[in-house]
Design a protein around this motif. Structure first.
Motif, PDB file in Angstrom:
ATOM      1  N   LEU A 257       0.832  -1.204   0.000  1.00  0.00           N
ATOM      2  CA  LEU A 257       0.000   0.000   0.000  1.00  0.00           C
ATOM      3  C   LEU A 257       0.871   1.261   0.000  1.00  0.00           C
ATOM      4  CD1 LEU A 257      -2.987   0.945   0.176  1.00  0.00           C
ATOM      5  CD2 LEU A 257      -2.678   1.030   2.662  1.00  0.00           C
ATOM      6  N   ARG A 258       0.519   2.194  -0.888  1.00  0.00           N
ATOM      7  CA  ARG A 258       1.250   3.458  -0.988  1.00  0.00           C
ATOM      8  C   ARG A 258       0.287   4.639  -1.059  1.00  0.00           C
ATOM      9  NH1 ARG A 258       4.986  -0.011  -3.322  1.00  0.00           N
ATOM     10  NH2 ARG A 258       7.161   0.533  -2.895  1.00  0.00           N
ATOM     11  N   LYS A 259       0.682   5.718  -0.391  1.00  0.00           N
ATOM     12  CA  LYS A 259      -0.024   6.990  -0.532  1.00  0.00           C
ATOM     13  C   LYS A 259       1.004   8.100  -0.579  1.00  0.00           C
ATOM     14  CE  LYS A 259      -3.341   9.928  -0.878  1.00  0.00           C
ATOM     15  NZ  LYS A 259      -4.097  10.016  -2.149  1.00  0.00           N
ATOM     16  N   TRP A 260       1.158   8.679  -1.775  1.00  0.00           N
ATOM     17  CA  TRP A 260       2.081   9.788  -1.978  1.00  0.00           C
ATOM     18  C   TRP A 260       1.270  11.050  -2.223  1.00  0.00           C
ATOM     19  CZ3 TRP A 260       6.523   7.957  -5.779  1.00  0.00           C
ATOM     20  CH2 TRP A 260       7.168   6.848  -5.209  1.00  0.00           C
ATOM     21  N   PHE A 261       1.586  12.088  -1.453  1.00  0.00           N
ATOM     22  CA  PHE A 261       0.913  13.376  -1.621  1.00  0.00           C
ATOM     23  C   PHE A 261       1.813  14.300  -2.445  1.00  0.00           C
ATOM     24  CE2 PHE A 261      -0.796  11.690   2.362  1.00  0.00           C
ATOM     25  CZ  PHE A 261      -2.166  11.860   2.158  1.00  0.00           C
ATOM     26  N   PRO A 262       1.317  14.837  -3.557  1.00  0.00           N
ATOM     27  CA  PRO A 262       2.158  15.714  -4.379  1.00  0.00           C
ATOM     28  C   PRO A 262       2.456  17.029  -3.669  1.00  0.00           C
ATOM     29  CG  PRO A 262      -0.098  15.687  -5.205  1.00  0.00           C
ATOM     30  CD  PRO A 262      -0.032  14.645  -4.136  1.00  0.00           C
ATOM     31  N   VAL A 263       3.698  17.487  -3.784  1.00  0.00           N
ATOM     32  CA  VAL A 263       4.111  18.771  -3.228  1.00  0.00           C
ATOM     33  C   VAL A 263       3.836  19.856  -4.266  1.00  0.00           C
ATOM     34  CG1 VAL A 263       6.063  20.122  -2.348  1.00  0.00           C
ATOM     35  CG2 VAL A 263       5.881  17.677  -1.812  1.00  0.00           C
ATOM     36  N   ARG A 264       3.205  20.926  -3.842  1.00  0.00           N
ATOM     37  CA  ARG A 264       2.885  22.005  -4.773  1.00  0.00           C
ATOM     38  C   ARG A 264       4.169  22.616  -5.341  1.00  0.00           C
ATOM     39  NH1 ARG A 264      -1.183  26.552  -2.764  1.00  0.00           N
ATOM     40  NH2 ARG A 264      -2.549  24.718  -2.869  1.00  0.00           N
ATOM     41  N   ARG A 265       4.180  22.750  -6.650  1.00  0.00           N
ATOM     42  CA  ARG A 265       5.353  23.322  -7.317  1.00  0.00           C
ATOM     43  C   ARG A 265       5.187  24.819  -7.512  1.00  0.00           C
ATOM     44  NH1 ARG A 265       6.623  19.913 -12.638  1.00  0.00           N
ATOM     45  NH2 ARG A 265       4.394  20.245 -12.987  1.00  0.00           N
ATOM     46  N   SER A 266       6.289  25.524  -7.390  1.00  0.00           N
ATOM     47  CA  SER A 266       6.273  26.958  -7.658  1.00  0.00           C
ATOM     48  C   SER A 266       6.334  27.197  -9.166  1.00  0.00           C
ATOM     49  CB  SER A 266       7.466  27.643  -6.977  1.00  0.00           C
ATOM     50  OG  SER A 266       8.680  27.198  -7.568  1.00  0.00           O
TER      51      SER A 266
ATOM     52  N   ALA B   7       8.569  28.829 -10.705  1.00  0.00           N
ATOM     53  CA  ALA B   7       9.960  28.619 -11.116  1.00  0.00           C
ATOM     54  C   ALA B   7      10.234  27.136 -11.364  1.00  0.00           C
ATOM     55  CB  ALA B   7      10.905  29.160 -10.054  1.00  0.00           C
ATOM     56  N   ASP B   8       9.661  26.269 -10.517  1.00  0.00           N
ATOM     57  CA  ASP B   8       9.839  24.819 -10.706  1.00  0.00           C
ATOM     58  C   ASP B   8       9.218  24.359 -12.016  1.00  0.00           C
ATOM     59  OD1 ASP B   8      11.166  24.563  -8.294  1.00  0.00           O
ATOM     60  OD2 ASP B   8       9.342  24.121  -7.169  1.00  0.00           O
ATOM     61  N   VAL B   9       8.032  24.893 -12.319  1.00  0.00           N
ATOM     62  CA  VAL B   9       7.345  24.500 -13.551  1.00  0.00           C
ATOM     63  C   VAL B   9       8.132  24.960 -14.774  1.00  0.00           C
ATOM     64  CG1 VAL B   9       5.247  24.796 -14.921  1.00  0.00           C
ATOM     65  CG2 VAL B   9       5.085  24.514 -12.428  1.00  0.00           C
ATOM     66  N   LEU B  10       8.584  26.222 -14.737  1.00  0.00           N
ATOM     67  CA  LEU B  10       9.319  26.769 -15.885  1.00  0.00           C
ATOM     68  C   LEU B  10      10.660  26.060 -16.078  1.00  0.00           C
ATOM     69  CD1 LEU B  10       8.609  30.591 -15.418  1.00  0.00           C
ATOM     70  CD2 LEU B  10       7.564  29.033 -17.068  1.00  0.00           C
ATOM     71  N   ALA B  11      11.272  25.663 -14.991  1.00  0.00           N
ATOM     72  CA  ALA B  11      12.565  24.977 -15.075  1.00  0.00           C
ATOM     73  C   ALA B  11      12.414  23.499 -15.420  1.00  0.00           C
ATOM     74  CB  ALA B  11      13.327  25.132 -13.762  1.00  0.00           C
ATOM     75  N   GLY B  12      11.174  23.010 -15.451  1.00  0.00           N
ATOM     76  CA  GLY B  12      10.938  21.613 -15.799  1.00  0.00           C
ATOM     77  C   GLY B  12      11.361  20.636 -14.730  1.00  0.00           C
ATOM     78  N   ARG B  13      11.373  21.100 -13.464  1.00  0.00           N
ATOM     79  CA  ARG B  13      11.761  20.192 -12.377  1.00  0.00           C
ATOM     80  C   ARG B  13      10.663  19.161 -12.132  1.00  0.00           C
ATOM     81  NH1 ARG B  13      13.181  25.302  -9.865  1.00  0.00           N
ATOM     82  NH2 ARG B  13      15.429  25.666 -10.075  1.00  0.00           N
ATOM     83  N   GLU B  14      11.060  17.951 -11.785  1.00  0.00           N
ATOM     84  CA  GLU B  14      10.102  16.882 -11.529  1.00  0.00           C
ATOM     85  C   GLU B  14       9.271  17.186 -10.288  1.00  0.00           C
ATOM     86  OE1 GLU B  14      11.919  13.101 -11.238  1.00  0.00           O
ATOM     87  OE2 GLU B  14      12.699  13.104 -13.295  1.00  0.00           O
ATOM     88  N   ARG B  15       8.023  16.740 -10.337  1.00  0.00           N
ATOM     89  CA  ARG B  15       7.161  16.896  -9.172  1.00  0.00           C
ATOM     90  C   ARG B  15       7.668  16.017  -8.033  1.00  0.00           C
ATOM     91  NH1 ARG B  15       2.153  18.728  -7.943  1.00  0.00           N
ATOM     92  NH2 ARG B  15       1.654  19.224 -10.117  1.00  0.00           N
ATOM     93  N   ARG B  16       7.650  16.559  -6.837  1.00  0.00           N
ATOM     94  CA  ARG B  16       8.074  15.812  -5.656  1.00  0.00           C
ATOM     95  C   ARG B  16       6.845  15.355  -4.869  1.00  0.00           C
ATOM     96  NH1 ARG B  16      12.084  18.999  -2.124  1.00  0.00           N
ATOM     97  NH2 ARG B  16      10.445  20.565  -2.258  1.00  0.00           N
TER      98      ARG B  16
END
Length: 354
Positions: free
Chosen positions: A14-23, A25-34
């Motif tokens: 069983l897994r439950k991962w909650f996505p961390v809101r990206r800024s 700058a993160d979106v524009l830089a193409g950083r992976e969602r954490r």
């Protein structure tokens, strides 16, 4: 009580991962969602009529696991196979609900309408906060009658009142007539928690997830509530998934204990075995932290010098998750994640020392 053997709930990876809101700058830089890995590959089995305990410090994922079981959250992945009662099983078959095997339903699936209500009756939850979990604008009668109305139980108000009165008697709030027209603020903490237990019992569940039900109560009341829960278990053939951070409470009420750390189970076994013969360094540290009421008695277990704070669940350490804090950590611990292995007698531990 003889040891139960019939599986009621089987949790697999069983897994439950909650996505961390990206800024931006993160979106524009193409950083992976954490992600916050609240529950990250948990597996265990709960058998009928037992009290199965999830133990760990704050942030280990035990409450999230409980909320997944009662379907208050949807898992990221994994299975929660639940053995449905015969009367509900026939109704689910008529609704063409997919079954796992002969009588199991995967609670991780999506259910709608009548099927959803039928499954929610089977698994109920006792919440931690006896103050915040009751609507202050409703009387005790209205609070307990509401789930009956939602599920269409009781053909008339008088029939529902009879069920409410019986539930109050079951949790020893007597005479029940004195409590029906009271509001939550007119009750003590222990009485409010008894109302919470009565509300969970009204739909006749088979499995109850109890999320630290005594942690906010006075010490003098805790023993009464725990004894009540055990009596109800025997009378109504209930099964509990009991969530707590207090190993002393777990030792008094639980049949088996699973110790969680950073979203993983690190040790699992019979309660007396885990308490008296802990194997994982984290379990040893938890037990060593329990105060000894008699200072003349030495500690049965030598204190393990766990250091530092729990790592962020967004940046989980590689290998063994405890290795940054563990005094016994080796190079292998930093590279390889240990598997949960049986060392005998149903006692499982995830540690390279064994």
């Amino acid at each position: 009580m003889s040891a139960p053997t019939k599986e009621l709930l089987v949790v697999e990876d069983l897994r439950k991962w909650f996505p961390v809101r990206r800024s931006l700058a993160d979106v524009l830089a193409g950083r992976e969602r954490r992600y916050v890995r609240a529950v990250d590959g948990v597996s265990f089995t709960v058998v009928c009529s037992e009290v199965f305990c999830l133990v760990g410090e704050s942030g280990c994922g035990k409450t999230t696991t409980g909320r997944l079981i009662v379907r208050a959250l949807r898992p990221t992945s994994g299975k929660m196979l639940y053995r449905v009662s015969e009367e509900v099983l026939d109704a689910l078959r008529a609704l063409h609900v997919r079954l796992e095997g002969d009588s199991f339903v995967d609670l991780a699936g999506r259910f709608r309408g009548k099927a959803d209500k039928l499954l929610r009756r089977e698994v109920q939850m006792i919440l931690q906060d006896p103050y915040g979990s009751l609507n202050p604008r409703q009387t005790i009668r209205d609070i307990l009658e509401e789930p009956l109305i939602i599920h269409g139980i009781g053909g008339s108000r008088d029939e529902r009142l009879e069920l409410v009165v019986k539930a109050l008697k079951d949790v020893k709030l007597t005479p029940p007539e004195e409590f029906l027209d009271r509001y939550p603020h007119q009750l003590s903490g222990g009485q409010r928690q008894r109302v919470n237990i009565a509300r969970a019992l009204l739909l006749k569940p088979k499995l109850i997830v109890a999320d630290e039900p005594v942690s906010m109560l006075d010490v003098s009341i805790r023993a009464e509530i725990l004894q009540l829960m055990l009596e109800l278990r025997d009378v109504k053939n209930l099964t509990y998934v009991f969530i707590t951070h207090d190993l002393a409470v777990a030792n008094n009420i639980c049949d088996r204990i699973a110790v969680m750390y950073l979203g993983k189970i690190v040790e699992l076994g019979p309660a007396t075995e885990v308490i008296r013969n802990p194997l994982h360094p984290y379990t040893k540290a938890l037990i060593a932290a329990i105060p000894e009421p008699d200072p003349r008695k030495g500690r049965a277990i030598k204190e393990v010098p766990i250091k530092g704070e729990v790592p962020n669940a967004v940046n989980v350490p590689p290998g063994c998750r405890l290795h940054p804090r563990c005094p016994y950590a080796e190079e292998r611990c930093r590279r390889e994640e240990p598997e949960l292995k049986d060392v005998g007698g149903g006692h499982l531990v995830a540690c390279h020392l064994y």
